[in-house]
Design an enzyme around this catalytic site. Structure first.
Site, PDB file in Angstrom:
ATOM      1  N   GLY B  33       0.824  -1.200   0.000  1.00 48.77           N
ATOM      2  CA  GLY B  33       0.000   0.000   0.000  1.00 48.77           C
ATOM      3  C   GLY B  33       0.864   1.258   0.000  1.00 48.77           C
ATOM      4  O   GLY B  33       2.095   1.188   0.090  1.00 48.77           O
ATOM      5  N   SER B  34       0.215   2.415  -0.065  1.00 47.23           N
ATOM      6  CA  SER B  34       0.931   3.677  -0.291  1.00 47.23           C
ATOM      7  C   SER B  34       1.817   4.070   0.897  1.00 47.23           C
ATOM      8  O   SER B  34       2.928   4.568   0.693  1.00 47.23           O
ATOM      9  CB  SER B  34      -0.070   4.793  -0.591  1.00 47.23           C
ATOM     10  OG  SER B  34      -1.012   4.908   0.459  1.00 47.23           O
ATOM     11  N   ASP B  91       3.864  -2.107   8.205  1.00 50.20           N
ATOM     12  CA  ASP B  91       2.792  -2.185   7.209  1.00 50.20           C
ATOM     13  C   ASP B  91       1.847  -0.996   7.393  1.00 50.20           C
ATOM     14  O   ASP B  91       1.922  -0.299   8.416  1.00 50.20           O
ATOM     15  CB  ASP B  91       2.037  -3.519   7.382  1.00 50.20           C
ATOM     16  CG  ASP B  91       1.263  -3.929   6.133  1.00 50.20           C
ATOM     17  OD1 ASP B  91       1.136  -3.105   5.190  1.00 50.20           O
ATOM     18  OD2 ASP B  91       0.773  -5.074   6.101  1.00 50.20           O
ATOM     19  N   ASP B  94      -5.966   0.669   6.717  1.00 50.44           N
ATOM     20  CA  ASP B  94      -7.014   1.586   6.267  1.00 50.44           C
ATOM     21  C   ASP B  94      -7.674   2.269   7.458  1.00 50.44           C
ATOM     22  O   ASP B  94      -8.283   3.337   7.317  1.00 50.44           O
ATOM     23  CB  ASP B  94      -8.071   0.820   5.465  1.00 50.44           C
ATOM     24  CG  ASP B  94      -7.461   0.109   4.270  1.00 50.44           C
ATOM     25  OD1 ASP B  94      -6.530   0.677   3.667  1.00 50.44           O
ATOM     26  OD2 ASP B  94      -7.881  -1.019   3.971  1.00 50.44           O
ATOM     27  N   LYS B 104      -7.683  -3.688   7.095  1.00 47.77           N
ATOM     28  CA  LYS B 104      -6.650  -3.685   6.065  1.00 47.77           C
ATOM     29  C   LYS B 104      -7.187  -4.329   4.790  1.00 47.77           C
ATOM     30  O   LYS B 104      -8.191  -5.017   4.820  1.00 47.77           O
ATOM     31  CB  LYS B 104      -5.405  -4.451   6.546  1.00 47.77           C
ATOM     32  CG  LYS B 104      -4.582  -3.658   7.560  1.00 47.77           C
ATOM     33  CD  LYS B 104      -3.407  -4.436   8.111  1.00 47.77           C
ATOM     34  CE  LYS B 104      -2.423  -4.909   7.062  1.00 47.77           C
ATOM     35  NZ  LYS B 104      -1.897  -3.875   6.160  1.00 47.77           N
ATOM     36  N   GLY B 105      -6.521  -4.091   3.699  1.00 43.63           N
ATOM     37  CA  GLY B 105      -6.920  -4.755   2.463  1.00 43.63           C
ATOM     38  C   GLY B 105      -7.326  -3.816   1.357  1.00 43.63           C
ATOM     39  O   GLY B 105      -7.707  -4.253   0.275  1.00 43.63           O
ATOM     40  N   GLY B 107      -5.447  -2.278  -0.417  1.00 44.78           N
ATOM     41  CA  GLY B 107      -4.534  -2.581  -1.516  1.00 44.78           C
ATOM     42  C   GLY B 107      -4.704  -3.991  -2.065  1.00 44.78           C
ATOM     43  O   GLY B 107      -4.075  -4.360  -3.052  1.00 44.78           O
ATOM     44  N   GLU B 113      -0.555 -10.138   3.954  1.00 46.17           N
ATOM     45  CA  GLU B 113      -0.265  -9.244   5.080  1.00 46.17           C
ATOM     46  C   GLU B 113      -0.622  -9.902   6.410  1.00 46.17           C
ATOM     47  O   GLU B 113       0.102  -9.755   7.396  1.00 46.17           O
ATOM     48  CB  GLU B 113      -1.035  -7.925   4.919  1.00 46.17           C
ATOM     49  CG  GLU B 113      -0.464  -7.035   3.816  1.00 46.17           C
ATOM     50  CD  GLU B 113      -1.351  -5.856   3.462  1.00 46.17           C
ATOM     51  OE1 GLU B 113      -0.861  -4.931   2.791  1.00 46.17           O
ATOM     52  OE2 GLU B 113      -2.544  -5.857   3.846  1.00 46.17           O
TER      53      GLU B 113
END
Lengths: 241, 241
Positions: B33-34, B91, B94, B104-105, B107, B113
């Protein structure tokens, strides 16, 4: 049983089930594995002879789809809304108990088989006489489908939950087995499974596990074939739902 | 926040975390992710400057692995025994709550992850200030990774369990999103998640579900970056384990 006797038994069960349960106009599901393959042949024979129409046919594996297509059956390879709800699925199993709980996945197609079973109004299992057990786990390893990434960790977690070792499945030529859904398969060594539903839930909870070959309350009828070509339909235990 | 402010905030959190938590000789995990991408850049900068050695680096996605490689970091793309046990993973997320439960997820890499988080002694989450919530579910959709076969049935089952609708994720050009593990992703619409652990378990039980983007008791530290470049380390709620 010799291989010929086993083939006889599987064929008898498959042809009996197709003759008894398949009705014109149905939406059908086709299982995977050697006994289910006989059911595909039985279905093709019946369709050729009786010339009736089925609303749809969906396959639980590429292999079954290829076989059905080669026999002239118009088969779908995904569980789309065009093929649902499924009226009847005929599939095989590695083992069944008195409650009609199953061990499946010897052929590596258990994820699709379980999705199709869940979407089916009636699930008929065809097996040879060697697959019957009072309690699950004594006859065959328990397959568990897992994500390839991090498989060693998932394997260890599965073994801890099961209290038994397992092996990562390979193909006949020694390569790693990969399912139609690009998953690895663990085979947990044989051993008593007193509570299939509890074990199913515990294994499914593990991070990295996609599904396990325990089918609980998904099977409606079992047809057992014998080496001499006879068949028997055992009655589900009164204790089962 | 403007995109520039968001980038500032993410960068601040990532650089702070890499400076504070990464030690020479560690086995590292890299998220996706970013914000995690900024952590990869921060790591490359530190390695270039300080010239120390890491025992191993494992990536949670092809994209992160490609970025790390392009920056000269020797990265593995599978969670083999060569890279375990992982000392530290950095990591993104969101959303996080006061117990450091995560969504999370976004991405699409949540399966890997979560496997890496489970295999890590310390999981540090880097986020910008917009990701903080008292209760999960209000800020971002909940991603659920599923087997493509039969996805419509699985989608319906997930929506029933969540009590909310969902959408099948597509890419920017309208094609279906497919993860590194060849899975589809459902995004369940926003809404309060009062018991993340209970919902995680209920969703994971569904046939066809591989995993869900709820991370419970997997996060040890959170680093929050702000648009002005400052960072804050919130303290985990005393009620959390």
């Amino acid at each position: 049983m010799t291989p010929e006797q086993a083939a006889n038994a599987k064929k008898a069960a498959a042809y009996y089930a197709v003759a008894k349960f398949v009705q014109p106009g149905m939406r059908l599901g086709l299982g995977s594995g050697s006994t289910a393959a006989f059911a595909v042949r039985a279905l093709a024979d019946r369709l050729n002879k009786e010339k009736f129409h089925l609303a749809s046919v969906v396959s639980t594996s590429m292999e079954t789809a290829a076989l059905a297509l080669s026999l002239g059956i118009d088969v779908q390879n995904n569980l789309t809304q065009d093929v649902r709800p499924i009226d009847l699925t005929i599939d095989g199993a590695d083992e069944f108990d008195i409650d009609f709980c199953l061990i499946k996945g010897g052929g590596g197609a258990l994820v699709r088989e379980k999705l199709v079973a869940c979407a089916s109004r009636q699930e008929v299992i065809v097996v040879d006489e060697t697959k019957a057990g009072v309690e699950l786990g004594h006859l065959s390893p328990l397959p568990v489908m897992i994500v390839p990434y991090g498989w060693e960790i998932t394997k260890k977690a599965v073994e801890t939950v099961c209290g038994r070792t397992s092996t990562l499945r390979t193909t006949a030529n020694g390569a790693l087995f990969l399912s139609d859904d690009s998953l690895y398969c663990l085979d947990v060594v044989k051993g008593a499974i007193p509570s299939p539903g509890v074990l199913e839930e515990a294994i499914k909870k593990i991070t990295g596990v996609v599904d396990v070959g325990l089918f609980v309350n998904l099977c409606d009828n079992v047809v057992v074939g014998y080496a001499d070509g006879s068949v028997l339909e055992p009655v589900k235990s009164a204790g089962a739902s």
